[in-house]
Design a protein around this motif. Structure first.
Motif, PDB file in Angstrom:
ATOM      1  N   GLY A  80       9.482   4.774  -8.722  1.00 23.31           N
ATOM      2  CA  GLY A  80       9.199   3.811  -9.779  1.00 23.31           C
ATOM      3  C   GLY A  80      10.270   2.765  -9.984  1.00 23.31           C
ATOM      4  O   GLY A  80      10.150   1.903 -10.868  1.00 23.31           O
ATOM      5  N   GLY A  81      11.344   2.819  -9.194  1.00 22.24           N
ATOM      6  CA  GLY A  81      12.422   1.854  -9.338  1.00 22.24           C
ATOM      7  C   GLY A  81      12.096   0.516  -8.708  1.00 22.24           C
ATOM      8  O   GLY A  81      11.077   0.359  -8.025  1.00 22.24           O
ATOM      9  N   ASP A  82      12.956  -0.460  -8.927  1.00 23.64           N
ATOM     10  CA  ASP A  82      12.741  -1.811  -8.413  1.00 23.64           C
ATOM     11  C   ASP A  82      13.591  -2.031  -7.160  1.00 23.64           C
ATOM     12  O   ASP A  82      14.820  -2.128  -7.251  1.00 23.64           O
ATOM     13  N   PRO A  83      12.950  -2.113  -5.993  1.00 21.88           N
ATOM     14  CA  PRO A  83      13.740  -2.302  -4.767  1.00 21.88           C
ATOM     15  C   PRO A  83      14.410  -3.669  -4.704  1.00 21.88           C
ATOM     16  O   PRO A  83      15.433  -3.821  -4.042  1.00 21.88           O
ATOM     17  N   VAL A  84      13.851  -4.661  -5.407  1.00 16.96           N
ATOM     18  CA  VAL A  84      14.398  -6.019  -5.313  1.00 16.96           C
ATOM     19  C   VAL A  84      15.837  -6.054  -5.803  1.00 16.96           C
ATOM     20  O   VAL A  84      16.726  -6.604  -5.137  1.00 16.96           O
ATOM     21  N   ASP A  93      -0.540  -0.436  -7.596  1.00 12.58           N
ATOM     22  CA  ASP A  93       0.181  -0.602  -8.864  1.00 12.58           C
ATOM     23  C   ASP A  93       1.403   0.315  -8.921  1.00 12.58           C
ATOM     24  O   ASP A  93       2.471  -0.074  -9.400  1.00 12.58           O
ATOM     25  N   ARG A  94       1.234   1.526  -8.418  1.00 13.11           N
ATOM     26  CA  ARG A  94       2.298   2.522  -8.505  1.00 13.11           C
ATOM     27  C   ARG A  94       3.508   2.154  -7.661  1.00 13.11           C
ATOM     28  O   ARG A  94       4.656   2.399  -8.058  1.00 13.11           O
ATOM     29  N   PHE A  95       3.274   1.525  -6.502  1.00 14.68           N
ATOM     30  CA  PHE A  95       4.380   1.238  -5.588  1.00 14.68           C
ATOM     31  C   PHE A  95       4.691  -0.254  -5.494  1.00 14.68           C
ATOM     32  O   PHE A  95       5.539  -0.652  -4.693  1.00 14.68           O
ATOM     33  N   GLY A  96       4.040  -1.070  -6.316  1.00 13.14           N
ATOM     34  CA  GLY A  96       4.317  -2.500  -6.289  1.00 13.14           C
ATOM     35  C   GLY A  96       3.974  -3.141  -4.968  1.00 13.14           C
ATOM     36  O   GLY A  96       4.687  -4.027  -4.480  1.00 13.14           O
ATOM     37  N   ALA A  97       2.874  -2.697  -4.385  1.00 20.70           N
ATOM     38  CA  ALA A  97       2.468  -3.179  -3.061  1.00 20.70           C
ATOM     39  C   ALA A  97       1.108  -3.862  -3.165  1.00 20.70           C
ATOM     40  O   ALA A  97       0.436  -3.821  -4.201  1.00 20.70           O
ATOM     41  N   SER A  98       0.684  -4.487  -2.085  1.00 21.84           N
ATOM     42  CA  SER A  98      -0.636  -5.098  -2.037  1.00 21.84           C
ATOM     43  C   SER A  98      -1.658  -4.087  -1.526  1.00 21.84           C
ATOM     44  O   SER A  98      -1.297  -3.046  -0.971  1.00 21.84           O
ATOM     45  N   ILE A  99      -2.939  -4.410  -1.696  1.00 26.04           N
ATOM     46  CA  ILE A  99      -4.009  -3.545  -1.210  1.00 26.04           C
ATOM     47  C   ILE A  99      -3.891  -3.361   0.307  1.00 26.04           C
ATOM     48  O   ILE A  99      -4.008  -2.247   0.826  1.00 26.04           O
ATOM     49  N   GLU A 100      -3.634  -4.450   1.024  1.00 22.15           N
ATOM     50  CA  GLU A 100      -3.517  -4.349   2.484  1.00 22.15           C
ATOM     51  C   GLU A 100      -2.318  -3.502   2.884  1.00 22.15           C
ATOM     52  O   GLU A 100      -2.402  -2.681   3.810  1.00 22.15           O
ATOM     53  N   GLN A 101      -1.191  -3.672   2.202  1.00 24.43           N
ATOM     54  CA  GLN A 101      -0.006  -2.871   2.516  1.00 24.43           C
ATOM     55  C   GLN A 101      -0.272  -1.384   2.307  1.00 24.43           C
ATOM     56  O   GLN A 101       0.146  -0.550   3.117  1.00 24.43           O
ATOM     57  N   VAL A 102      -0.972  -1.043   1.238  1.00 21.94           N
ATOM     58  CA  VAL A 102      -1.295   0.365   0.965  1.00 21.94           C
ATOM     59  C   VAL A 102      -2.220   0.916   2.045  1.00 21.94           C
ATOM     60  O   VAL A 102      -2.006   2.023   2.565  1.00 21.94           O
ATOM     61  N   ALA A 103      -3.262   0.155   2.381  1.00 25.53           N
ATOM     62  CA  ALA A 103      -4.211   0.624   3.390  1.00 25.53           C
ATOM     63  C   ALA A 103      -3.516   0.822   4.732  1.00 25.53           C
ATOM     64  O   ALA A 103      -3.744   1.827   5.426  1.00 25.53           O
TER      65      ALA A 103
END
Length: 465
Positions: free
Chosen positions: A175-179, A292-302
């Motif tokens: 849940g942390g912010d990698p940025v 939402d949980r990992f701050g990623a896009s739908i394509e990145q998750v898939a």
């Protein structure tokens, strides 16, 4: 139902070699005779259930590795290559192809490389201006195709890179912010991170040691690009060692592969393996909740779901594909038995092609391939705006799916009757054996045709039995 016997002699032999055991010692550990082991390793006998059980008990062996991996992909690729008219009607039976893929995978890959070179030469000669404009053109696979095959036959999982990315992710925790963490770590190396309004998504200037990420792109893309550059700057030795093992034929292929490995690292850091696998199981692979949980896009998750093949900790075997509006496959991977067309177009009955018609919606499809395997396929458009009125929109659609046995673990299976209602799909018309498909564009190359000028059905010909 016929049960297919399990022949995996190459995998069995490689396992014994990796363990440093002689055939005699390995046979004793497995509880079989030496001649029996020899026959299994040479695919003269199938691997019995008792041996599979002993492999798991004695060595902690992931038995799914016996039934997945290169063999099915090689068989599918050879079937498609052999459908080329250059081979005529003398197509080897499927049993022979499986035997070649199991016993002589290197020879099978050499055949595929030869056929690819033939096709590229044929296409080059078909365009005279291109042929005349190239000096010293050689019979090599295109760099893009070579890199795509590298990831394809690695099962889209690169263990060393995945583990390194997972270690980095511990710096910001769940849940942390990698940025913030990545920005601080780069600053400690004397590299400044800024946002800009440039058309390029990411620019790193090694002279000024300044990394600029476009402010026009979505936040998940910014995170991903920061982690991509982090991989290039801090994991270069690991990436180069991985590239050395791959032995690419051209500098261009090596360069494309390095970008692919940095992308892999970025996705694995954004969605670290163990945490992501646990979350995927908890959320029943809901792409939106995982995004939402990992701050990623739908394509990145898939895409990340299609890489969850770590030995001993595997997730659901998914296939993942991205296509453009012309139906061209721009990304592809399959940890399932479903393979994608390497030449020509894909099956128009697949729901991924309909995703452009209904943007922003998830489309579900129960599909059955000609080999009788059934799948749950999920499709969605993933169009990417350019960030301004005048910038072009890049339009893609993705598909993610699994064999129907795994479907209950997906939220997208809820409300579907998983016992019926399967739509027949294929890989491509050239090698599809269905005789009554209303969307067939060209006849199958392995079948004879009957043409009756006085009769017209769905097709202007009849495919013979």
């Amino acid at each position: 139902m016929t049960v297919q016997k399990l022949y995996a002699g190459v995998t069995l032999r490689e396992t014994r070699t990796r363990l440093g055991l002689t055939q005699k010692a390995f046979a004793e550990r497995l509880g079989v005779s030496l001649p029996y082991l020899n026959q299994m390793e040479n695919n003269h006998r199938p691997i019995s259930a008792a041996v599979v059980l002993r492999l798991a008990q004695e060595f902690g062996f992931d038995v799914t590795e016996l039934t997945t991996g290169d063999a099915e992909r090689i068989v599918s690729d050879m079937r498609e290559a052999l459908a080329d008219p250059v081979f005529g009607a003398a197509v080897p039976p499927l049993a022979d192809l499986r035997l070649a893929a199991s016993n002589a995978p290197a020879l099978a890959r050499a055949f595929l490389n030869l056929h690819r070179a033939y096709r590229q030469t044929h296409e080059r000669l078909a365009s005279l201006d291109e042929a005349l404009g190239r000096d010293g053109a050689s019979l090599r696979p295109s760099p893009w195709e070579e890199v795509r095959d590298f990831f394809h036959y690695c099962d889209n999982y690169i263990d060393a890179v995945d583990l390194a990315a997972e270690r980095l992710s511990q710096a910001w925790g769940p849940g942390g912010d990698p940025v913030a963490v990545v920005t601080d770590q780069l600053a400690a190396r004397g590299i400044a991170v800024a946002t800009g309004d440039e058309a390029a998504i990411r620019i790193y200037d090694p002279q000024t040691r300044r990394l600029t990420v476009s402010a026009r792109v979505a936040e998940p893309t910014r995170r991903f690009q920061l982690l991509h550059q982090m991989a290039l700057l801090t994991q270069n030795d690991l990436l180069e060692a991985t590239l050395d093992l791959a032995r690419f034929q051209t500098p261009e292929a090596r360069g494309i592969a390095k970008i692919g490995l940095a992308n892999y690292f970025a996705g694995a850091a954004l969605m670290p393996y163990r945490a992501f696998l646990a979350a995927a199981q908890q959320e029943r692979h809901d792409l939106e909740r995982l995004a939402d949980r990992f701050g990623a896009s739908i394509e990145q998750v898939a895409h990340r779901l299609s890489t969850m093949q770590r030995p001993g900790l595997k997730g659901i075997p998914f296939f993942f594909v991205r296509v453009d509006q012309a139906g061209t496959i721009t990304k592809r991977h399959s940890a399932t038995r479903l393979q994608f067309a390497r030449f020509g177009g894909g099956c128009p009955l697949w729901n991924v092609h309909r995703a452009f018609e209904m943007p922003g919606r998830f489309l579900r499809q129960l599909a059955e391939t000609p080999d009788g395997v059934r799948y749950l396929s999920l499709a969605r458009d993933v169009s990417k705006p350019g960030g301004s009125f005048t910038a072009p929109v890049r339009r893609y659609a993705i598909a993610l799916g699994c064999e129907i046995a795994h479907a209950p673990q997906l939220v997208y299976a809820d409300g579907l009757d998983l016992a019926r209602g399967f739509q027949p799909i294929g890989i491509s018309c050239r090698i599809c054996e269905r005789r009554d498909c209303h969307q067939r564009s060209v006849p199958p190359l392995e079948r004879h045709l009957r043409v009756d000028p006085d009769r017209r059905g769905l097709l202007p010909y009849v495919i013979a039995e």
